[in-house]
Design a protein around this motif. Sequence first.
Motif: not given
Length: 270
Positions: A189-195, A203-209
């Motif tokens: 699900k990606g890094e969570g950095l792409s706007p 978002g739904w990436g690693l950052l958001q988790v």
Amino acid sequence: MAAIDSGRVDATSADLQTGDISLALTSAQLDWVGQQIFRNECAGRFQCLVHWNDGEAFPSLGIGHFIWYPKGVEGRFVESFPALVEYMEQRQVNIPEWLRTLEPLDAPWEDKDDFLAVDDSPRLAELREFLAGTQGIQAEFIFRRARKSLGQIVEATPADQQSDVAARLDALAQTPGGVYAIIDYVNFKGEGLSPTERYNNQGWGLLQVLLEMSGPSDQSALEQFREAAATVLTRRAENAEDPIERERWLPGWLKRLETYKEPPVLKISE
């Protein structure tokens, strides 16, 4: 699935320092991670190495189901297959000539119908054989993408939460299961950095988790990560305009999170 040759990832282990955060896997552990990702994405099926999912505007390739956009398609999700091909070229992998000489490196099918019309062609058979034979390189690529993102993720975190996010990453990085969760989730699900990877600005990436993580002190970091990921993915599905995300995709996503556990005892491969 054949064993993944991961022995060339910085000898027997791979490390990256991001502040005080380090990711490390032995060759045997990276082999296990690659096989887990292949099961997650393809259930280990050869045919699935080149696949076009219902409801998507692009094919997915390899053990990590790397996204490959056709010409003229600008999707919200981060494209990854061209970067994999570039990595393979750097590693001097023997890439099929028709793939190596594509200019630009866009998927050569306009849509799913166009893809299905040639699904049994020699070119597609060659591509699947190529991806089946380079699973170790693909596992390395997935690992490196994840570990490269750690510093970017911490930097993108609001200043007042950076120390918490860094601590959660560090806690996950202490065990093979936690490292697997980081690697798989970034690939998944990606890094969570792409706007562009946002629904309703969420978002739904690693950052958001990592931002979502919390829990009682008797929970491990990996258990907290699983619960936070389930919350984030459920929120994504609820925010999605297309009901396919809630009705068909979300149950599979949540099942994938159940694999985020510590691996069995593995023989260390030098």
